[in-house]
Design a protein around this motif. Sequence first.
Motif, PDB file in Angstrom:
ATOM      1  N   PHE A 187     -57.582 103.952 -49.358  1.00 35.75           N
ATOM      2  CA  PHE A 187     -56.248 104.161 -48.518  1.00 35.75           C
ATOM      3  C   PHE A 187     -55.443 102.702 -48.366  1.00 35.75           C
ATOM      4  O   PHE A 187     -54.186 102.789 -48.034  1.00 35.75           O
ATOM      5  CB  PHE A 187     -56.918 104.627 -47.264  1.00 35.75           C
ATOM      6  CG  PHE A 187     -56.777 106.062 -46.889  1.00 35.75           C
ATOM      7  CD1 PHE A 187     -56.119 106.974 -47.872  1.00 35.75           C
ATOM      8  CD2 PHE A 187     -57.506 106.704 -46.029  1.00 35.75           C
ATOM      9  CE1 PHE A 187     -56.127 108.327 -47.475  1.00 35.75           C
ATOM     10  CE2 PHE A 187     -57.795 107.992 -45.911  1.00 35.75           C
ATOM     11  CZ  PHE A 187     -57.111 108.737 -46.703  1.00 35.75           C
ATOM     12  N   GLU A 188     -56.313 101.885 -48.862  1.00 32.00           N
ATOM     13  CA  GLU A 188     -55.172 100.522 -48.452  1.00 32.00           C
ATOM     14  C   GLU A 188     -54.172 100.337 -49.015  1.00 32.00           C
ATOM     15  O   GLU A 188     -52.999  99.841 -48.436  1.00 32.00           O
ATOM     16  CB  GLU A 188     -56.141  99.393 -48.747  1.00 32.00           C
ATOM     17  CG  GLU A 188     -57.652  99.067 -47.842  1.00 32.00           C
ATOM     18  CD  GLU A 188     -58.140  97.704 -48.380  1.00 32.00           C
ATOM     19  OE1 GLU A 188     -58.011  97.209 -49.362  1.00 32.00           O
ATOM     20  OE2 GLU A 188     -59.062  97.306 -47.562  1.00 32.00           O
ATOM     21  N   ARG A 189     -53.603 100.817 -50.192  1.00 32.10           N
ATOM     22  CA  ARG A 189     -52.442 100.603 -50.888  1.00 32.10           C
ATOM     23  C   ARG A 189     -51.416 101.649 -49.912  1.00 32.10           C
ATOM     24  O   ARG A 189     -50.170 101.248 -50.534  1.00 32.10           O
ATOM     25  CB  ARG A 189     -52.635 101.011 -52.287  1.00 32.10           C
ATOM     26  CG  ARG A 189     -53.119 102.429 -52.596  1.00 32.10           C
ATOM     27  CD  ARG A 189     -53.236 102.648 -54.163  1.00 32.10           C
ATOM     28  NE  ARG A 189     -51.792 102.408 -54.937  1.00 32.10           N
ATOM     29  CZ  ARG A 189     -51.736 102.986 -56.018  1.00 32.10           C
ATOM     30  NH1 ARG A 189     -52.735 103.100 -56.749  1.00 32.10           N
ATOM     31  NH2 ARG A 189     -50.522 102.699 -56.700  1.00 32.10           N
ATOM     32  N   ASN A 243     -64.295 107.781 -53.433  1.00 26.25           N
ATOM     33  CA  ASN A 243     -63.017 107.030 -53.701  1.00 26.25           C
ATOM     34  C   ASN A 243     -61.723 108.208 -54.040  1.00 26.25           C
ATOM     35  O   ASN A 243     -61.390 107.946 -55.248  1.00 26.25           O
ATOM     36  CB  ASN A 243     -62.993 106.017 -54.884  1.00 26.25           C
ATOM     37  CG  ASN A 243     -61.894 105.087 -55.206  1.00 26.25           C
ATOM     38  OD1 ASN A 243     -61.167 104.675 -54.202  1.00 26.25           O
ATOM     39  ND2 ASN A 243     -61.823 104.827 -56.506  1.00 26.25           N
ATOM     40  N   GLU A 244     -61.608 108.908 -53.235  1.00 25.53           N
ATOM     41  CA  GLU A 244     -60.686 109.968 -53.392  1.00 25.53           C
ATOM     42  C   GLU A 244     -59.793 110.117 -52.179  1.00 25.53           C
ATOM     43  O   GLU A 244     -59.955 110.935 -51.205  1.00 25.53           O
ATOM     44  CB  GLU A 244     -61.542 111.506 -53.676  1.00 25.53           C
ATOM     45  CG  GLU A 244     -60.907 112.443 -54.773  1.00 25.53           C
ATOM     46  CD  GLU A 244     -59.471 112.786 -54.459  1.00 25.53           C
ATOM     47  OE1 GLU A 244     -58.797 113.127 -53.446  1.00 25.53           O
ATOM     48  OE2 GLU A 244     -58.472 112.328 -55.403  1.00 25.53           O
ATOM     49  N   TRP A 254     -47.454 104.663 -44.977  1.00 30.34           N
ATOM     50  CA  TRP A 254     -47.768 105.637 -44.084  1.00 30.34           C
ATOM     51  C   TRP A 254     -47.427 104.962 -42.801  1.00 30.34           C
ATOM     52  O   TRP A 254     -47.065 105.955 -41.867  1.00 30.34           O
ATOM     53  CB  TRP A 254     -49.201 106.078 -44.385  1.00 30.34           C
ATOM     54  CG  TRP A 254     -49.620 107.141 -43.334  1.00 30.34           C
ATOM     55  CD1 TRP A 254     -49.220 108.268 -43.263  1.00 30.34           C
ATOM     56  CD2 TRP A 254     -50.669 106.861 -42.379  1.00 30.34           C
ATOM     57  NE1 TRP A 254     -49.726 109.040 -41.915  1.00 30.34           N
ATOM     58  CE2 TRP A 254     -50.721 108.244 -41.559  1.00 30.34           C
ATOM     59  CE3 TRP A 254     -51.690 106.051 -41.885  1.00 30.34           C
ATOM     60  CZ2 TRP A 254     -51.548 108.347 -40.508  1.00 30.34           C
ATOM     61  CZ3 TRP A 254     -52.498 106.323 -41.000  1.00 30.34           C
ATOM     62  CH2 TRP A 254     -52.344 107.419 -40.200  1.00 30.34           C
ATOM     63  N   GLU A 255     -47.851 103.933 -42.313  1.00 23.27           N
ATOM     64  CA  GLU A 255     -47.663 103.377 -41.038  1.00 23.27           C
ATOM     65  C   GLU A 255     -46.245 103.447 -40.820  1.00 23.27           C
ATOM     66  O   GLU A 255     -45.789 103.674 -39.643  1.00 23.27           O
ATOM     67  CB  GLU A 255     -47.999 102.030 -40.916  1.00 23.27           C
ATOM     68  CG  GLU A 255     -48.140 101.340 -39.583  1.00 23.27           C
ATOM     69  CD  GLU A 255     -48.605  99.978 -39.356  1.00 23.27           C
ATOM     70  OE1 GLU A 255     -48.525  99.323 -38.493  1.00 23.27           O
ATOM     71  OE2 GLU A 255     -49.102  99.396 -40.689  1.00 23.27           O
ATOM     72  N   SER A 256     -45.394 102.966 -41.622  1.00 29.08           N
ATOM     73  CA  SER A 256     -43.805 102.930 -41.544  1.00 29.08           C
ATOM     74  C   SER A 256     -43.166 104.396 -41.404  1.00 29.08           C
ATOM     75  O   SER A 256     -42.453 104.623 -40.348  1.00 29.08           O
ATOM     76  CB  SER A 256     -43.177 102.370 -42.645  1.00 29.08           C
ATOM     77  OG  SER A 256     -43.465 100.919 -42.829  1.00 29.08           O
ATOM     78  N   TYR A 264     -58.834  91.880 -40.707  1.00 33.10           N
ATOM     79  CA  TYR A 264     -60.015  90.918 -40.438  1.00 33.10           C
ATOM     80  C   TYR A 264     -60.887  90.480 -41.413  1.00 33.10           C
ATOM     81  O   TYR A 264     -61.642  91.383 -41.832  1.00 33.10           O
ATOM     82  CB  TYR A 264     -60.921  91.478 -39.118  1.00 33.10           C
ATOM     83  CG  TYR A 264     -61.731  90.473 -38.660  1.00 33.10           C
ATOM     84  CD1 TYR A 264     -61.595  89.303 -38.250  1.00 33.10           C
ATOM     85  CD2 TYR A 264     -63.233  90.877 -39.002  1.00 33.10           C
ATOM     86  CE1 TYR A 264     -62.449  88.374 -37.689  1.00 33.10           C
ATOM     87  CE2 TYR A 264     -64.067  89.653 -38.610  1.00 33.10           C
ATOM     88  CZ  TYR A 264     -63.708  88.474 -37.815  1.00 33.10           C
ATOM     89  OH  TYR A 264     -64.707  87.498 -37.781  1.00 33.10           O
ATOM     90  N   ASN A 265     -60.706  89.333 -41.840  1.00 37.80           N
ATOM     91  CA  ASN A 265     -61.670  88.766 -42.938  1.00 37.80           C
ATOM     92  C   ASN A 265     -61.619  89.513 -44.121  1.00 37.80           C
ATOM     93  O   ASN A 265     -62.629  90.110 -44.659  1.00 37.80           O
ATOM     94  CB  ASN A 265     -63.081  88.681 -42.560  1.00 37.80           C
ATOM     95  CG  ASN A 265     -63.341  87.215 -42.122  1.00 37.80           C
ATOM     96  OD1 ASN A 265     -62.772  86.568 -41.685  1.00 37.80           O
ATOM     97  ND2 ASN A 265     -64.825  87.268 -41.547  1.00 37.80           N
ATOM     98  N   GLY A 266     -60.427  90.046 -44.493  1.00 37.31           N
ATOM     99  CA  GLY A 266     -59.995  90.985 -45.833  1.00 37.31           C
ATOM    100  C   GLY A 266     -60.403  92.508 -45.943  1.00 37.31           C
ATOM    101  O   GLY A 266     -60.308  93.123 -46.546  1.00 37.31           O
ATOM    102  N   HIS A 267     -60.702  92.721 -44.609  1.00 37.70           N
ATOM    103  CA  HIS A 267     -60.922  94.413 -43.926  1.00 37.70           C
ATOM    104  C   HIS A 267     -59.578  94.879 -43.499  1.00 37.70           C
ATOM    105  O   HIS A 267     -59.167  94.218 -42.290  1.00 37.70           O
ATOM    106  CB  HIS A 267     -62.338  94.430 -43.195  1.00 37.70           C
ATOM    107  CG  HIS A 267     -63.431  94.107 -43.693  1.00 37.70           C
ATOM    108  ND1 HIS A 267     -63.995  94.700 -44.768  1.00 37.70           N
ATOM    109  CD2 HIS A 267     -64.114  92.764 -43.512  1.00 37.70           C
ATOM    110  CE1 HIS A 267     -65.300  94.070 -45.014  1.00 37.70           C
ATOM    111  NE2 HIS A 267     -65.254  92.838 -44.373  1.00 37.70           N
TER     112      HIS A 267
END
Length: 265
Positions: free
Chosen positions: A202-204, A171-172, A209-211, A228-231
């Motif tokens: 990375f989710e947050r 988680n780094e 980053w995509e933008s 997909y299903n929360g992923h």
Amino acid sequence: MREREWRSHEQEISRRKIASWKNIEEKGEMQWVENSSLQGRWDSFELWFRSVLPPEEADIKEYIERTLSPLSSRVGIELGGTGSPLFAGFSPRFFDKTIGMNSCDTRTKLQNVYPELIAQQLAGDEARNHHVISGSFLDPAVKGVVKDELAGRKASLIMERMYAGIDSLPNEPFYLSQEIGFWYNEILAQGGLLFAQVPKAFERYLPIWESLCKAEFADRLTIQSGNYNGHTLVRIQKLTNEPLPLLPVRDVLGGEKRYHSRPLY
């Protein structure tokens, strides 16, 4: 596939998850043997990554094969899986070589339980020039084995979908940024595709980053995220051999309001 059919598939995956939790030993063993296919099964890669395909695309196999067909040498890699059912789903001889990377090839431990299924898979692996590498894709020694297998070539397709196993990654964000940089910069070929389930760390940061990539680096790569299903999922196509641009994660964690577009790797 029509929207109603996709909703039916989503209901099916939820039903089967509940069944697997009630009988984890049996379902777990079969999952290790069968792993996940490209298309058709309730847990297929196509079902998971449908949301990151271009809007006009509905068939992941056709999209990948059409996109990668201009490449003279095609090698596929699955990170976090044996890759055998996945690459069996592509057209015969589309890939020159394919590789699966998993903590171990658990099929060898279940040969006495499912002898016919495993023998069929292993024979198919040999016919398709598919190899399974045991070990973590974060391990420097295992990365060296991958480079030896590639023998100077690059991978035209990298796919990673680890289910709950994604939570076992460190988680780094800064460390994971370096790892992503390795697979993109050193292993993925120009013109190649990367499909990945995004680690929780990375989710947050993914939306900004995509933008950033779409605004400043559209000539370097194309990127599309989805869910997909929360992923959280992402598709990237590498257009040039320039390094993958990443957000400076330590600056983000430090609270800077301005995001500089320098690569972490």
